[in-house]
Design a protein around this motif. Sequence first.
Motif, PDB file in Angstrom:
ATOM      1  N   PRO A  89       0.806  -1.241   0.000  1.00  0.00           N
ATOM      2  CA  PRO A  89       0.000   0.000   0.000  1.00  0.00           C
ATOM      3  C   PRO A  89       0.835   1.286   0.000  1.00  0.00           C
ATOM      4  O   PRO A  89       0.726   2.130   0.892  1.00  0.00           O
ATOM      5  N   LEU A  90       1.693   1.409  -1.019  1.00  0.00           N
ATOM      6  CA  LEU A  90       2.525   2.602  -1.178  1.00  0.00           C
ATOM      7  C   LEU A  90       2.384   3.109  -2.598  1.00  0.00           C
ATOM      8  O   LEU A  90       2.270   2.306  -3.534  1.00  0.00           O
ATOM      9  N   GLU A  91       2.377   4.419  -2.776  1.00  0.00           N
ATOM     10  CA  GLU A  91       2.411   5.016  -4.114  1.00  0.00           C
ATOM     11  C   GLU A  91       3.780   5.658  -4.244  1.00  0.00           C
ATOM     12  O   GLU A  91       4.111   6.593  -3.500  1.00  0.00           O
ATOM     13  N   VAL A  92       4.578   5.111  -5.147  1.00  0.00           N
ATOM     14  CA  VAL A  92       5.967   5.552  -5.295  1.00  0.00           C
ATOM     15  C   VAL A  92       6.030   6.526  -6.471  1.00  0.00           C
ATOM     16  O   VAL A  92       5.849   6.135  -7.622  1.00  0.00           O
ATOM     17  N   VAL A  93       6.262   7.795  -6.148  1.00  0.00           N
ATOM     18  CA  VAL A  93       6.297   8.832  -7.192  1.00  0.00           C
ATOM     19  C   VAL A  93       7.750   9.219  -7.448  1.00  0.00           C
ATOM     20  O   VAL A  93       8.512   9.439  -6.502  1.00  0.00           O
ATOM     21  N   LEU A  94       8.135   9.233  -8.703  1.00  0.00           N
ATOM     22  CA  LEU A  94       9.467   9.745  -9.055  1.00  0.00           C
ATOM     23  C   LEU A  94       9.280  11.011  -9.876  1.00  0.00           C
ATOM     24  O   LEU A  94       8.471  11.052 -10.800  1.00  0.00           O
ATOM     25  N   ARG A  95      10.060  12.042  -9.521  1.00  0.00           N
ATOM     26  CA  ARG A  95       9.957  13.335 -10.217  1.00  0.00           C
ATOM     27  C   ARG A  95      11.295  13.718 -10.846  1.00  0.00           C
ATOM     28  O   ARG A  95      12.329  13.706 -10.166  1.00  0.00           O
ATOM     29  N   PRO A 117      16.782  12.796  -9.679  1.00  0.00           N
ATOM     30  CA  PRO A 117      15.383  12.389  -9.510  1.00  0.00           C
ATOM     31  C   PRO A 117      14.998  12.342  -8.033  1.00  0.00           C
ATOM     32  O   PRO A 117      15.790  11.914  -7.198  1.00  0.00           O
ATOM     33  N   LEU A 118      13.796  12.808  -7.747  1.00  0.00           N
ATOM     34  CA  LEU A 118      13.286  12.804  -6.371  1.00  0.00           C
ATOM     35  C   LEU A 118      12.246  11.691  -6.250  1.00  0.00           C
ATOM     36  O   LEU A 118      11.341  11.596  -7.091  1.00  0.00           O
ATOM     37  N   ILE A 119      12.401  10.860  -5.210  1.00  0.00           N
ATOM     38  CA  ILE A 119      11.384   9.826  -4.971  1.00  0.00           C
ATOM     39  C   ILE A 119      10.560  10.245  -3.752  1.00  0.00           C
ATOM     40  O   ILE A 119      11.109  10.490  -2.672  1.00  0.00           O
ATOM     41  N   ASP A 120       9.251  10.370  -3.958  1.00  0.00           N
ATOM     42  CA  ASP A 120       8.309  10.689  -2.880  1.00  0.00           C
ATOM     43  C   ASP A 120       7.406   9.467  -2.702  1.00  0.00           C
ATOM     44  O   ASP A 120       6.811   8.995  -3.679  1.00  0.00           O
ATOM     45  N   ILE A 121       7.294   8.989  -1.471  1.00  0.00           N
ATOM     46  CA  ILE A 121       6.453   7.804  -1.239  1.00  0.00           C
ATOM     47  C   ILE A 121       5.233   8.195  -0.403  1.00  0.00           C
ATOM     48  O   ILE A 121       5.357   8.853   0.637  1.00  0.00           O
ATOM     49  N   TYR A 122       4.063   7.809  -0.912  1.00  0.00           N
ATOM     50  CA  TYR A 122       2.789   8.151  -0.263  1.00  0.00           C
ATOM     51  C   TYR A 122       2.122   6.866   0.225  1.00  0.00           C
ATOM     52  O   TYR A 122       2.302   5.797  -0.371  1.00  0.00           O
ATOM     53  N   LEU A 123       1.317   7.005   1.283  1.00  0.00           N
ATOM     54  CA  LEU A 123       0.514   5.873   1.755  1.00  0.00           C
ATOM     55  C   LEU A 123      -0.701   5.741   0.842  1.00  0.00           C
ATOM     56  O   LEU A 123      -1.410   6.726   0.598  1.00  0.00           O
ATOM     57  N   LYS A 124      -0.920   4.537   0.313  1.00  0.00           N
ATOM     58  CA  LYS A 124      -2.067   4.318  -0.577  1.00  0.00           C
ATOM     59  C   LYS A 124      -3.301   4.135   0.306  1.00  0.00           C
ATOM     60  O   LYS A 124      -3.580   3.031   0.779  1.00  0.00           O
ATOM     61  N   ASN A 125      -3.971   5.227   0.579  1.00  0.00           N
ATOM     62  CA  ASN A 125      -5.138   5.179   1.459  1.00  0.00           C
ATOM     63  C   ASN A 125      -6.053   6.368   1.142  1.00  0.00           C
ATOM     64  O   ASN A 125      -5.787   7.499   1.551  1.00  0.00           O
ATOM     65  N   MET A 155      14.756   0.071  -8.015  1.00  0.00           N
ATOM     66  CA  MET A 155      14.028  -0.334  -9.231  1.00  0.00           C
ATOM     67  C   MET A 155      13.329   0.881  -9.853  1.00  0.00           C
ATOM     68  O   MET A 155      13.288   1.030 -11.078  1.00  0.00           O
ATOM     69  N   THR A 156      12.814   1.760  -9.004  1.00  0.00           N
ATOM     70  CA  THR A 156      12.137   2.968  -9.511  1.00  0.00           C
ATOM     71  C   THR A 156      13.123   3.847 -10.292  1.00  0.00           C
ATOM     72  O   THR A 156      12.787   4.381 -11.348  1.00  0.00           O
ATOM     73  N   LEU A 157      14.351   3.970  -9.790  1.00  0.00           N
ATOM     74  CA  LEU A 157      15.367   4.768 -10.498  1.00  0.00           C
ATOM     75  C   LEU A 157      15.721   4.122 -11.842  1.00  0.00           C
ATOM     76  O   LEU A 157      15.889   4.812 -12.854  1.00  0.00           O
ATOM     77  N   ARG A 158      15.824   2.782 -11.847  1.00  0.00           N
ATOM     78  CA  ARG A 158      16.124   2.073 -13.113  1.00  0.00           C
ATOM     79  C   ARG A 158      14.973   2.265 -14.101  1.00  0.00           C
ATOM     80  O   ARG A 158      15.178   2.501 -15.298  1.00  0.00           O
ATOM     81  N   ILE A 159      13.749   2.158 -13.607  1.00  0.00           N
ATOM     82  CA  ILE A 159      12.571   2.334 -14.469  1.00  0.00           C
ATOM     83  C   ILE A 159      12.569   3.752 -15.045  1.00  0.00           C
ATOM     84  O   ILE A 159      12.284   3.966 -16.219  1.00  0.00           O
ATOM     85  N   ASN A 160      12.949   4.729 -14.218  1.00  0.00           N
ATOM     86  CA  ASN A 160      12.981   6.122 -14.687  1.00  0.00           C
ATOM     87  C   ASN A 160      13.956   6.271 -15.858  1.00  0.00           C
ATOM     88  O   ASN A 160      13.626   6.893 -16.869  1.00  0.00           O
ATOM     89  N   LYS A 161      15.146   5.690 -15.711  1.00  0.00           N
ATOM     90  CA  LYS A 161      16.144   5.798 -16.788  1.00  0.00           C
ATOM     91  C   LYS A 161      15.583   5.212 -18.074  1.00  0.00           C
ATOM     92  O   LYS A 161      15.719   5.791 -19.155  1.00  0.00           O
ATOM     93  N   LEU A 162      14.942   4.048 -17.945  1.00  0.00           N
ATOM     94  CA  LEU A 162      14.403   3.370 -19.137  1.00  0.00           C
ATOM     95  C   LEU A 162      13.246   4.161 -19.741  1.00  0.00           C
ATOM     96  O   LEU A 162      13.181   4.364 -20.961  1.00  0.00           O
ATOM     97  N   LEU A 163      12.343   4.628 -18.875  1.00  0.00           N
ATOM     98  CA  LEU A 163      11.153   5.335 -19.392  1.00  0.00           C
ATOM     99  C   LEU A 163      11.503   6.697 -19.985  1.00  0.00           C
ATOM    100  O   LEU A 163      10.897   7.128 -20.963  1.00  0.00           O
ATOM    101  N   LYS A 164      12.494   7.360 -19.388  1.00  0.00           N
ATOM    102  CA  LYS A 164      12.902   8.667 -19.930  1.00  0.00           C
ATOM    103  C   LYS A 164      13.344   8.498 -21.377  1.00  0.00           C
ATOM    104  O   LYS A 164      12.970   9.285 -22.250  1.00  0.00           O
ATOM    105  N   LYS A 165      14.123   7.440 -21.626  1.00  0.00           N
ATOM    106  CA  LYS A 165      14.618   7.161 -22.982  1.00  0.00           C
ATOM    107  C   LYS A 165      13.452   6.781 -23.895  1.00  0.00           C
ATOM    108  O   LYS A 165      13.328   7.262 -25.018  1.00  0.00           O
TER     109      LYS A 165
END
Length: 242
Positions: A89-95, A117-125, A155-165
Motif C-alpha cells: 500500500p505505497l504510491e511511489v512517485v518519481l519526479r 530524480p526525487l522519490i516521494d512515497i505516499y501511503l495508498k489510502n 528499481m524505480t530509479l532504473r525504471i525512470n532511466k528506461l522510461l525517460k529514454k
Amino acid sequence: MNSKFGLIYEGKAKKIFAHKDSDKVIIEFKDDATAFNALKKAKFEGKGELNCLISSKIFEFLIKNNIPTHFLELKNNNSMIAQKIKIIPLEVVLRNIAYGSLCKQTTIKPGSVLERPLIDIYLKNDNLNDPLLTKDRINLLKIIDNKELEFISGMTLRINKLLKKFFFNINLKLVDFKLEFGYNSKGEIVLGDEISPDNCRLWDLNQSNGTIVSLDKDRFRNDLGGFIEAYGEINKRINDFI
Ligand code: UDP
C-alpha cells in the motif's frame, strides 16, 4: 472458455477478475477518469482501451530490460492477464521536473529541472488522502522493511532511466510518474498497476517555443480539453515507433 469467473476488486480505473489459473488475474481497464481523489469524475469512451494498450507496450519494454512486472499478456484491447499480486500500500512517485503537489507543498517553481530524480512515497489510502510518508513512518507502519524499500527505490530509479529514454524517442518529456509494487506468489516484489498517461506526466517535445503541452491526465485535472485525443496521440506515437 470465458476465463472471467468473478470480480475480485473494482478500483477507480480498473476491475480485477479471477483467472482460471489462481496465480493470475484479468485486469480490465475502465473508461472512467477520476482526479482529486475521485472528487472529479467523467467517462471517456476508449480511455480504457488506450491505457491498456499503452501500459502493455510499456510493460513489454520494461520486461525486455529486466524489470520484473506483473504483466503477462494482452487479453484484448481493454484487458490484460497479469500475475496475481498482493499490492504493497505505497504510491511511489518519481519526479524529474517539479510540478503538481511538489510545487503546492514547497517553494520550488513549477518546471524546475531537479538536480537528481526525487522519490516521494505516499501511503495508498483514499480515506487519508494518500499522505506523504517518511522513511521512519514506513518503518513505524511496518509496511516494508529497509531492504525492500531500497530495492523498490532502486528499481524505480532504473525504471525512470528506461522510461525517460522510451518517451524521449517519441518526443515526450517524462516529468514524473507513480508506481505501485506488489508480491507475487513466489514472494518476489514486482511492478504492478499500470503505466499510462493516467499516472505519468508527459510533456510534448514537438513544441518550438517551449510552451508546456501536457499529453496526460493534467488535461482532465485542469480542464484543458483534448483529453482522449492526447491519450490517442501517445498510443499512436508508441505504435509508430515500435
Ligand atoms: N499520481 C497518480 N496517482 C495519485 C497521485 C499522483 O498516478 O494518486 C501521479 C500523477 O499523475 C503524477 C505523479 O504521480 O504523474 C505526481 O503527482 P503529484 O504528487 O504531483 O500529484 P497531483 O499534482 O497529481 O495531485
